[in-house]
Write an enzyme that holds these catalytic residues in place. Structure first.
Site, short mmCIF file in Angstrom:
data_model
loop_
_atom_site.label_atom_id
_atom_site.label_comp_id
_atom_site.label_asym_id
_atom_site.label_seq_id
_atom_site.Cartn_x
_atom_site.Cartn_y
_atom_site.Cartn_z
N LYS A 18 6.61 -14.33 -1.32
CA LYS A 18 5.39 -13.52 -1.29
C LYS A 18 5.20 -12.92 0.11
O LYS A 18 5.46 -13.62 1.11
CB LYS A 18 4.22 -14.44 -1.64
CG LYS A 18 2.99 -13.68 -1.98
CD LYS A 18 1.91 -14.60 -2.50
CE LYS A 18 0.74 -13.76 -2.81
NZ LYS A 18 -0.49 -13.92 -2.44
N HIS A 46 0.85 -1.21 0.00
CA HIS A 46 0.00 0.00 0.00
C HIS A 46 0.88 1.25 0.00
O HIS A 46 0.60 2.23 -0.68
CB HIS A 46 -0.89 0.05 1.25
CG HIS A 46 -1.70 -1.19 1.47
ND1 HIS A 46 -1.61 -1.96 2.60
CD2 HIS A 46 -2.62 -1.81 0.68
CE1 HIS A 46 -2.44 -2.98 2.52
NE2 HIS A 46 -3.07 -2.92 1.36
#
Ligand code: MSP
Length: 651
Positions: free
Chosen positions: A294, A20
């Site tokens: 990830k 983000h």
């Protein structure tokens, strides 16, 4: 010109993380860049607060959805100023005006006949909050969430997306800049080569109540994506607000590849159905992984913006993410990579250039920008001015294309050139010769002027650090008004501007463990209790190969130089060899700190560390000494006849 740029609105089912932060820093940087180019800019971010995921997350915490979304959206809003992100508007999909706009649009599209009621059965993935097509499944599972979708059969409302498929293909083909980088444009076109299905845009209230009620059927709430995408319109006052006309025609969205389909297919067709012109550009970036894995909560490797700011400071975080990731491709975060960028690009290259140049202006020009007197004969002056000019052109192009890493590469090209310009022109030598006073002034002017331009172009990337740089260059006020391309023209800094020696802009990050290891090389190599073997000179005064081999000579690059209180002859050198270490050297009478930075010298790397005047010396610098009849001495440091990687063995 106007610019309107948006981030995705983030789901409030998770706290902000590096991903983000990246999208928001990129969007902030672009909006600052457009402002620097004189645009009237609107930058919007926000939070996506409806839907199943959110309702579930709230239930898990045992609080109402309303309480839950208030809490997490506040955490997002609190993060942005810490990252020096300055958005103009923060939207929440639970805002009243947004709810009204979504309902008005639904009614309009329904009235136009583009929304119909039908029964559908399909593979529903809860993670994606949508029905997946047969083709999208991999081994019967959703490839993104690795779970088998639920087979759901339900009556719902549908948006006639298929009706706009041909128009969309034509639009993408006719506007190469519509979706960039190109790989994502190709991905969308490839997806559109198959027939497009209509989009289910409702959820029955029997299954979900946390959503915007459909205006034409209260037994349904709006599908979260149909609700969320409309934020880009609500935020600028659609349909009648004064800003709508100005900003909609120039709308640019920034997203990661995970939400390409909603932005490149649902959204353009929705806009078309509303009778509005298409948005201008969609910028799609890749994913941040962590140590090549990830980033995920279950692995426990989620990187939080606050932790990064605490460890490295906001400017380093912003610089790092923009420099490290090639926009469009995935990138891997690691502590080593951010430390390396801070130490090498920021502390060594930019920080040292800045402090060394300003220190020389303070020392040799009374702290005022001296008058220029460009020497047409000087190869280095011509090279510098041309390089700055070219850098500005490339910088503007790369920033405009979201190639931030390339924009930074070209700026750092000039920073490297300036460090070489200092070595070539050796202001400390010019200062010794009255006849060279004009040349010295010109070299110092060129440094100040180049730094002004560097400060200007780095402003969108590092707003805080460049504020300090501008203040040290005596530019605080003019700096805020500066606009490209005018402000990039050579000659902008005023003669006589008062310069101050800056505080350290980017501190080096010491690698404590390595230093400790370095401080005890004997212990680690030989083990405890074993008597150390000293090389001894044989009776004939010669040493054997074996004995000489015990001295570890290495090339070390000087990255910082400090004086030592009450020790006039000593300097504390910080060197890379290749690890960072400090060495105390008795060379202060022969070298000034600024002429040492960047030099590669030869050190004895395996001397037992000692403390000299309270400073740990982890090695010895080699030098040659010439003695004159009057008792004076000349000392010249031993260097290497070319450039080589710091730490290379000298044998
Ligand atoms: N709410 C939707 C977006 C609606 S926009 C109309 C959503 N929210 S999200 O919280 O999941 O945010 C997704 C976005 O967060 C990505 O598109 C990207 O901008 C950012 N990132 C989340 N994880 C990321 C990485 N690991 N790496 C880079 N950015 C990623 O989807």
């Amino acid at each position: 010109m106007s610019t309107y740029v948006t981030t995705p609105i983030y789901y409030v089912n998770a706290m902000p993380h590096l991903g983000h932060a990246y999208t928001t820093i990129v969007t902030d940087t672009y909006s600052r860049f457009r402002r620097l180019c004189g645009d009237d800019v609107r930058f919007q971010t926000g939070t996506d607060e409806h839907g199943e995921k959110i309702a579930e997350a709230a239930a898990k915490e045992g609080i109402s959805p309303r309480e839950y979304v208030d809490k997490i959206s506040a955490a997002f809003q609190a993060t942005w100023p810490k990252l020096s992100v300055a958005q103009d508007y923060t939207i929440r999909t639970t805002d009243k005006d947004h709810v009204k706009t979504v309902q008005d649009i639904l009614q309009q599209v329904y009235d136009n006949g583009d929304i119909y009621f039908s029964e559908y059965s399909g593979h529903y993935c809860q993670g994606c909050e949508r029905f997946l097509t047969e083709k999208e499944l991999v081994d019967g599972k959703c490839p993104d969430h690795q779970v088998a979708p639920k087979q759901i059969s339900e009556q719902n409302y549908f948006f006639r997306m298929s009706k706009y498929q041909d128009w969309l293909v034509e639009h993408i083909k006719a506007n190469p800049e519509y979706i960039t980088p190109e790989r994502y444009r190709n991905e969308v076109l490839s997806f559109l080569s198959e027939p497009l299905e209509d989009l289910c845009i409702s959820r029955p209230t029997s299954r979900l109540t946390w959503g915007i009620p459909l205006p034409f059927d209260e037994k349904f709430v709006t599908y979260v994506w149909f609700d969320a995408l409309i934020n880009y319109l609500t935020g600028i006052g659609y349909p009648n607000g004064p800003d709508f006309e100005k900003y909609w025609s120039v709308a640019e969205h920034v997203i990661a590849k995970d939400i390409l389909k909603p932005h490149a297919i649902y959204w353009p067709t929705m806009i078309k159905a509303m009778g509005l012109p298409a948005y201008k550009r969609l910028h799609v970036h890749g994913y941040w992984n962590v140590d090549e894995t990830k980033m995920s909560k279950s692995i426990g490797n989620v990187v939080r913006p606050q932790d990064l700011i605490d460890a490295y400071g906001v400017d380093t975080v912003r610089y790092f993410v923009l420099r490290e990731m090639s926009f469009g491709l995935d990138s891997s975060f690691s502590t080593d990579s951010i430390v390396a960028r801070q130490n090498s690009d920021l502390a060594n290259d930019l920080g040292n250039l800045f402090s060394r140049s300003l220190t020389m202006i303070v020392k040799y020009a009374d702290g005022k920008v001296p008058p220029p007197d460009q020497d047409p004969e000087s190869e280095s002056d011509r090279e510098l001015m041309l390089a700055v000019e070219k850098m500005l052109v490339a910088y503007e192009q790369h920033m405009q294309q979201f190639n931030f890493h390339k924009a930074l590469q070209v700026v750092w090209g000039v920073i490297g050139l300036l460090n070489r310009y200092i070595v070539t022109n050796a202001p400390w030598e010019l200062a010794k010769d009255e006849a060279m006073a004009k040349r010295l002034d010109n070299v110092l002017y060129s440094l100040a002027e180049s730094l002004r331009i560097i400060t200007l172009v780095l402003r969108p990337i590092m707003p805080d650090a460049t504020g300090k740089m501008a203040a040290a260059l005596g530019l605080s006020e003019a700096f805020l008004e500066a606009r490209l391309p005018e402000a990039g023209k050579w000659g902008g800094i005023e003669v006589g501007t008062a310069i101050s020696s800056p505080k350290q802009l980017f501190p080096r990050i010491e690698k404590k463990k390595e230093q400790q290891k370095q401080a005890q090389p004997e212990k680690s190599k030989k083990g405890k209790g074993k008597k150390k073997e000293e090389p001894q000179i044989t009776e004939d005064g010669l040493v054997t190969f074996d004995q000489f081999g015990k001295f570890e000579l290495r090339v070390a690059e000087i990255t910082a130089v400090d004086t030592i209180a009450k020790a006039d002859r000593l300097l504390k050198l910080t060197v890379l060899a290749p690890e960072e270490r400090t060495i105390v050297a008795g060379i202060a009478e022969h070298y000034s700190p600024e002429e040492l930075i960047g030099k590669q010298v030869i050190i004895v790397a395996n001397l037992k560390p000692v403390k000299l005047r309270g400073v740990l010396s982890q090695g010895m610098v080699l030098a040659a000494k010439e003695k004159f009849e009057d008792g004076s001495e000349k000392l010249v440091l031993s260097t290497i006849a070319g450039t080589i990687a710091p730490g290379s063995r000298v044998a």
